[in-house]
Design a protein around this motif. Structure first.
Motif, PDB file in Angstrom:
ATOM      1  N   MET A   1       0.824  -1.204   0.000  1.00  0.00           N
ATOM      2  CA  MET A   1       0.000   0.000   0.000  1.00  0.00           C
ATOM      3  C   MET A   1       0.862   1.259   0.000  1.00  0.00           C
ATOM      4  SD  MET A   1      -2.797  -1.340   2.780  1.00  0.00           S
ATOM      5  CE  MET A   1      -3.597   0.247   3.031  1.00  0.00           C
ATOM      6  N   SER A   2       1.965   1.238   0.763  1.00  0.00           N
ATOM      7  CA  SER A   2       2.813   2.424   0.900  1.00  0.00           C
ATOM      8  C   SER A   2       3.572   2.753  -0.379  1.00  0.00           C
ATOM      9  CB  SER A   2       3.807   2.232   2.051  1.00  0.00           C
ATOM     10  OG  SER A   2       3.129   2.133   3.277  1.00  0.00           O
ATOM     11  N   ALA A   3       3.705   1.774  -1.275  1.00  0.00           N
ATOM     12  CA  ALA A   3       4.380   2.043  -2.546  1.00  0.00           C
ATOM     13  C   ALA A   3       3.538   2.958  -3.440  1.00  0.00           C
ATOM     14  CB  ALA A   3       4.668   0.729  -3.267  1.00  0.00           C
ATOM     15  N   PHE A   4       2.220   2.958  -3.213  1.00  0.00           N
ATOM     16  CA  PHE A   4       1.330   3.720  -4.090  1.00  0.00           C
ATOM     17  C   PHE A   4       0.542   4.801  -3.358  1.00  0.00           C
ATOM     18  CE2 PHE A   4       1.922  -0.532  -5.810  1.00  0.00           C
ATOM     19  CZ  PHE A   4       2.389  -0.247  -7.087  1.00  0.00           C
ATOM     20  N   LEU A   5       0.537   4.749  -2.035  1.00  0.00           N
ATOM     21  CA  LEU A   5      -0.175   5.735  -1.235  1.00  0.00           C
ATOM     22  C   LEU A   5       0.786   6.384  -0.262  1.00  0.00           C
ATOM     23  CD1 LEU A   5      -3.300   3.568  -0.284  1.00  0.00           C
ATOM     24  CD2 LEU A   5      -3.059   5.086  -2.255  1.00  0.00           C
ATOM     25  N   ASN A   6       0.448   7.585   0.174  1.00  0.00           N
ATOM     26  CA  ASN A   6       1.248   8.240   1.204  1.00  0.00           C
ATOM     27  C   ASN A   6       1.243   7.375   2.468  1.00  0.00           C
ATOM     28  OD1 ASN A   6       1.660  10.156   3.582  1.00  0.00           O
ATOM     29  ND2 ASN A   6       2.175  11.455   1.846  1.00  0.00           N
TER      30      ASN A   6
ATOM     31  N   TYR B   1       8.074   0.822  10.005  1.00  0.00           N
ATOM     32  CA  TYR B   1       9.193   0.475   9.136  1.00  0.00           C
ATOM     33  C   TYR B   1       8.712  -0.073   7.796  1.00  0.00           C
ATOM     34  CZ  TYR B   1      12.512   1.005  13.047  1.00  0.00           C
ATOM     35  OH  TYR B   1      13.274   1.501  14.077  1.00  0.00           O
ATOM     36  N   ALA B   2       7.652  -0.891   7.820  1.00  0.00           N
ATOM     37  CA  ALA B   2       7.104  -1.428   6.565  1.00  0.00           C
ATOM     38  C   ALA B   2       6.585  -0.306   5.686  1.00  0.00           C
ATOM     39  CB  ALA B   2       5.993  -2.433   6.865  1.00  0.00           C
ATOM     40  N   ALA B   3       5.925   0.686   6.295  1.00  0.00           N
ATOM     41  CA  ALA B   3       5.424   1.834   5.532  1.00  0.00           C
ATOM     42  C   ALA B   3       6.576   2.629   4.923  1.00  0.00           C
ATOM     43  CB  ALA B   3       4.574   2.719   6.431  1.00  0.00           C
ATOM     44  N   ILE B   4       7.666   2.793   5.685  1.00  0.00           N
ATOM     45  CA  ILE B   4       8.836   3.528   5.189  1.00  0.00           C
ATOM     46  C   ILE B   4       9.485   2.778   4.032  1.00  0.00           C
ATOM     47  CG2 ILE B   4      11.164   4.302   5.774  1.00  0.00           C
ATOM     48  CD1 ILE B   4      10.129   4.816   8.637  1.00  0.00           C
ATOM     49  N   LEU B   5       9.713   1.464   4.204  1.00  0.00           N
ATOM     50  CA  LEU B   5      10.376   0.668   3.167  1.00  0.00           C
ATOM     51  C   LEU B   5       9.529   0.593   1.906  1.00  0.00           C
ATOM     52  CD1 LEU B   5      11.743  -2.193   5.445  1.00  0.00           C
ATOM     53  CD2 LEU B   5      13.139  -0.591   4.137  1.00  0.00           C
ATOM     54  N   GLY B   6       8.228   0.457   2.062  1.00  0.00           N
ATOM     55  CA  GLY B   6       7.346   0.416   0.899  1.00  0.00           C
ATOM     56  C   GLY B   6       7.370   1.710   0.116  1.00  0.00           C
ATOM     57  N   GLY B   7       7.520   2.830   0.819  1.00  0.00           N
ATOM     58  CA  GLY B   7       7.527   4.133   0.179  1.00  0.00           C
ATOM     59  C   GLY B   7       8.716   4.378  -0.726  1.00  0.00           C
ATOM     60  N   THR B   8       9.796   3.592  -0.551  1.00  0.00           N
ATOM     61  CA  THR B   8      10.993   3.776  -1.389  1.00  0.00           C
ATOM     62  C   THR B   8      10.873   3.080  -2.746  1.00  0.00           C
ATOM     63  OG1 THR B   8      12.090   1.808  -0.486  1.00  0.00           O
ATOM     64  CG2 THR B   8      12.460   3.894   0.667  1.00  0.00           C
ATOM     65  N   CYS B   9       9.793   2.328  -2.957  1.00  0.00           N
ATOM     66  CA  CYS B   9       9.711   1.470  -4.139  1.00  0.00           C
ATOM     67  C   CYS B   9       9.148   2.146  -5.378  1.00  0.00           C
ATOM     68  CB  CYS B   9       8.893   0.216  -3.814  1.00  0.00           C
ATOM     69  SG  CYS B   9       9.696  -0.855  -2.590  1.00  0.00           S
TER      70      CYS B   9
ATOM     71  N   GLY C   1       5.774   7.023  -3.801  1.00  0.00           N
ATOM     72  CA  GLY C   1       5.598   6.371  -2.504  1.00  0.00           C
ATOM     73  C   GLY C   1       5.796   7.292  -1.323  1.00  0.00           C
ATOM     74  N   THR C   2       6.606   8.326  -1.494  1.00  0.00           N
ATOM     75  CA  THR C   2       6.845   9.272  -0.404  1.00  0.00           C
ATOM     76  C   THR C   2       7.145  10.645  -1.007  1.00  0.00           C
ATOM     77  OG1 THR C   2       8.268   9.796   1.493  1.00  0.00           O
ATOM     78  CG2 THR C   2       9.280   8.590  -0.300  1.00  0.00           C
ATOM     79  N   SER C   3       6.859  11.672  -0.251  1.00  0.00           N
ATOM     80  CA  SER C   3       7.050  13.030  -0.755  1.00  0.00           C
ATOM     81  C   SER C   3       8.523  13.329  -1.030  1.00  0.00           C
ATOM     82  CB  SER C   3       6.498  14.038   0.251  1.00  0.00           C
ATOM     83  OG  SER C   3       7.145  13.906   1.514  1.00  0.00           O
ATOM     84  N   THR C   4       9.435  12.674  -0.323  1.00  0.00           N
ATOM     85  CA  THR C   4      10.870  12.906  -0.527  1.00  0.00           C
ATOM     86  C   THR C   4      11.289  12.545  -1.950  1.00  0.00           C
ATOM     87  OG1 THR C   4      11.200  12.306   1.782  1.00  0.00           O
ATOM     88  CG2 THR C   4      13.161  12.446   0.412  1.00  0.00           C
ATOM     89  N   ASN C   5      10.781  11.421  -2.452  1.00  0.00           N
ATOM     90  CA  ASN C   5      11.103  11.006  -3.820  1.00  0.00           C
ATOM     91  C   ASN C   5      10.662  12.062  -4.835  1.00  0.00           C
ATOM     92  OD1 ASN C   5      11.684   8.744  -2.336  1.00  0.00           O
ATOM     93  ND2 ASN C   5      10.333   7.371  -3.452  1.00  0.00           N
TER      94      ASN C   5
END
Length: 589
Positions: A104-109, A141-149, A153-157
């Motif tokens: 979920m975190s790969a595609f959602l905030n 941690y799962a939400a953070i790791l998913g966001g890097t994919c 996935g995350t506003s930083t990207n």
């Protein structure tokens, strides 16, 4: 570095020492550090208070309201029940929660995902008897790791990609390009947490502590007609191992089924008689498909989601002493419904309406919150006490909450609105449709987390304002010489250290121009540096203050600062090793 910079660095290190060595709340420590920096005049008011107007902090506040709507309508409980299933040990629970959250975190905030899951997992923890401290850090941690994919996935990207677009000499990043390094890091983190999560995570905020109250109630529940529980066994329905709760018997078609076995199948309109402690009774009310057997709850004036559970001790002068609850017309007299009765540890076998009230009986009531003020000083009761977080869940408006969440995600993902604007829209929809009360919305916001986030952002602004952040980053990257792999490693370290001290977005913005200049001077492609920054900026595992999802789980999990260091530092080293070793081969220099 200036004297002011050294003072700021010293105060931040002192804050970290207090976080590590004391049990003082994180919000108090961080706010005190920011206050000292502001009072001695190192930074102006607008810099010190910048965190309190920061869009990210305000987004978290709005998401707490959205999460409360999901909780009050039962939508998130339903999702968590489906996700967690019959997980009965820590490793299985971590597996069940990390798998969907990463995807979920790969595609959602990732922030709304964590905000929505926290309250439901706290409730699930009490039912499953698995300490919540074993699952909330893996959730973050799962939400953070998913966001890097993915790029979204995350506003930083998105920030790093935006900075690259401004530089015409380099290309932008593809939406799935970060997955080439994000997926290996996520898999490694997933395996690491499954192997060491149970061993390294503490037992704090445990559900076991909740069930120490020896007072037992007797309560009747009925299986609703058309309920999904119908035809399920007692075990499959999750009614077998509820902590602090015992199923005495089932009443079906005017016959009693005592000593209910785990494989007994439920039927519509079955009356289930339980005995248990108050926290278990509250958890029982949250199970979809069950409702109180007494029809009186549907005759009260106030909507169910506006009511609370209240404990009241019957006094000698109560006019209903010696009469049954039904015969004394308790609901008509007090505008409240008796859900359960506790009597000095004695197990009461009668139906609720047939129980004869005695002085000293403890009644578990469902009533409007004003019942407390109305009868607190009444001679009818010795004691009247509200039970926090006990509003009944009705599930009728769960679809509205789900629709509001989907609307928020679509509006934010498509760029029609910012994450803050989308969260405000979703929260507004929940309030307008009366999914919960305005007072509940205010109570749902964890102000201590917001203070901690705002204070951490203020300290980050102090590092930037005094030039400390840029000084540390440039000096660290200056050690790379002409070695590109070493330059990548130092870029990772600079981004990671700044992420842990300030925020991931600020760290990316600060390191980007330095890393870009370094890549140009070496005559090599900048994309590997961008990918290193994407991974490092999201690798905030060692402290609770670098990433807002860590701060969000800090309090509910009952964690200490050192808990993040113990489990997060090895994960940081694993992710760093994978990123620095694979990126040069995936994106050739």
């Amino acid at each position: 570095m200036t004297l002011e910079g050294w003072i700021v660095l010293g105060i931040i290190m002192l804050c970290l020492a207090f976080l590590v060595g004391t049990a003082i709340s994180v919000d108090i420590i961080l706010f005190a550090g920011l206050a000292v920096i502001f009072i001695i005049g190192i930074i102006p008011a607008e810099e010190a208070l910048s965190g309190f107007s920061n869009e990210g902090m305000l987004t978290v506040a709005a998401l707490y309201i959205v999460a409360a709507g999901l909780k009050e309508t039962g939508a998130i409980q339903f999702i968590v029940q489906k996700v967690m299933g019959d997980a009965r040990n820590v490793r299985k629970a971590q597996l069940r929660i990390m798998s969907p959250v990463m995807i979920m975190s790969a595609f959602l905030n990732n922030t709304p995902i964590v905000a929505s899951f926290i309250p439901a997992l706290e409730r699930w923890s009490r039912i499953s008897q698995i300490p919540v401290s074993k699952i909330l850090i893996p959730l973050s941690y799962a939400a953070i790791l998913g966001g890097t994919c993915t790029l979204i996935g995350t506003s930083t990207n998105l920030i790093i990609n935006g900075l690259m677009i401004e530089e015409t000499s380099i290309r932008s990043i593809g939406i799935f390009e970060p997955a080439l390094i994000g997926i290996p890091c996520a898999i490694a983190g997933f395996i690491y947490l499954l192997i060491f999560g149970d061993r390294l995570l503490p037992i704090r905020g445990s559900s076991m502590d909740t069930f120490k109250d020896p007072r037992e109630y007797t309560i009747e529940m009925i299986v609703k007609e058309g309920s999904t529980l119908s035809e399920k066994t007692i075990e499959d329905a999750g009614l077998r191992n509820l902590p602090g709760l015992f199923l005495i018997e089932i009443q079906r078609n005017k016959r009693a089924i005592p000593a209910v076995g785990p494989y007994e199948r439920l039927r519509s309109k079955d009356r289930l008689i339980f005995t248990g402690i108050v926290d278990s009774i509250i958890d029982l009310q949250q199970i979809s498909g069950l409702e109180p057997a007494t029809e009186q709850v549907f005759k009260l004036n106030a909507p169910r989601n506006e009511r609370k559970m209240i404990e009241a001790v019957v006094s000698r002068s109560n006019p209903l002493v010696g009469r049954t609850i039904r015969g004394g017309k308790f609901r008509d007299r007090y505008d409240a419904v008796v859900l359960a009765v506790s009597r000095s540890g004695e197990r009461i076998n009668e139906k609720i309406g047939d129980i004869t009230m005695k002085s000293g009986d403890v009644l578990l009531l469902e009533a409007h919150p004003n019942f407390v003020n109305k009868y607190r000083n009444s001679s009818d009761f010795f004691l009247v006490s509200p039970i926090e977080d006990s509003s009944p869940v009705t599930y009728e408006k769960a679809w509205i909450a789900g629709l509001s969440l989907a609307t928020m995600v679509i509006l934010a993902a498509t760029g029609i609105l910012s994450m803050l604007q989308a969260a405000i829209v979703a929260g507004g929809l929940l309030l307008v449709t009366k999914c919960f009360r305005y007072s509940t919305a205010l109570e749902s916001v964890d102000w201590r987390v917001l203070i901690a986030i705002a204070s951490a952002l203020g300290l980050g602004s102090a590092l930037e304002y005094t030039g400390v952040a840029e000084h540390l980053a440039s000096n660290l990257l200056g050690l790379s010489g002409e070695n590109p792999v070493l330059a990548l490693f130092l870029t990772y370290m600079a981004t990671w250290l700044l992420t842990e001290m300030i925020t991931n977005n600020a760290a990316a913005v600060l390191v980007f121009p330095i890393a870009f200049s370094l890549a140009q001077s070496m005559g090599i492609d900048f994309i590997p540096f961008a990918m290193v920054m994407i991974v490092a900026a999201s690798s905030s595992f060692s402290t609770p203050i670098g990433y807002q999802t860590n701060l969000m789980v800090y309090g509910p999990g009952g964690y200490r600062f050192t808990d993040f260091v113990r489990i997060g530092l090895p994960l940081n080293l694993i992710v760093a090793a994978i990123a620095v070793s694979l990126i040069p081969y995936i994106w050739n220099f």
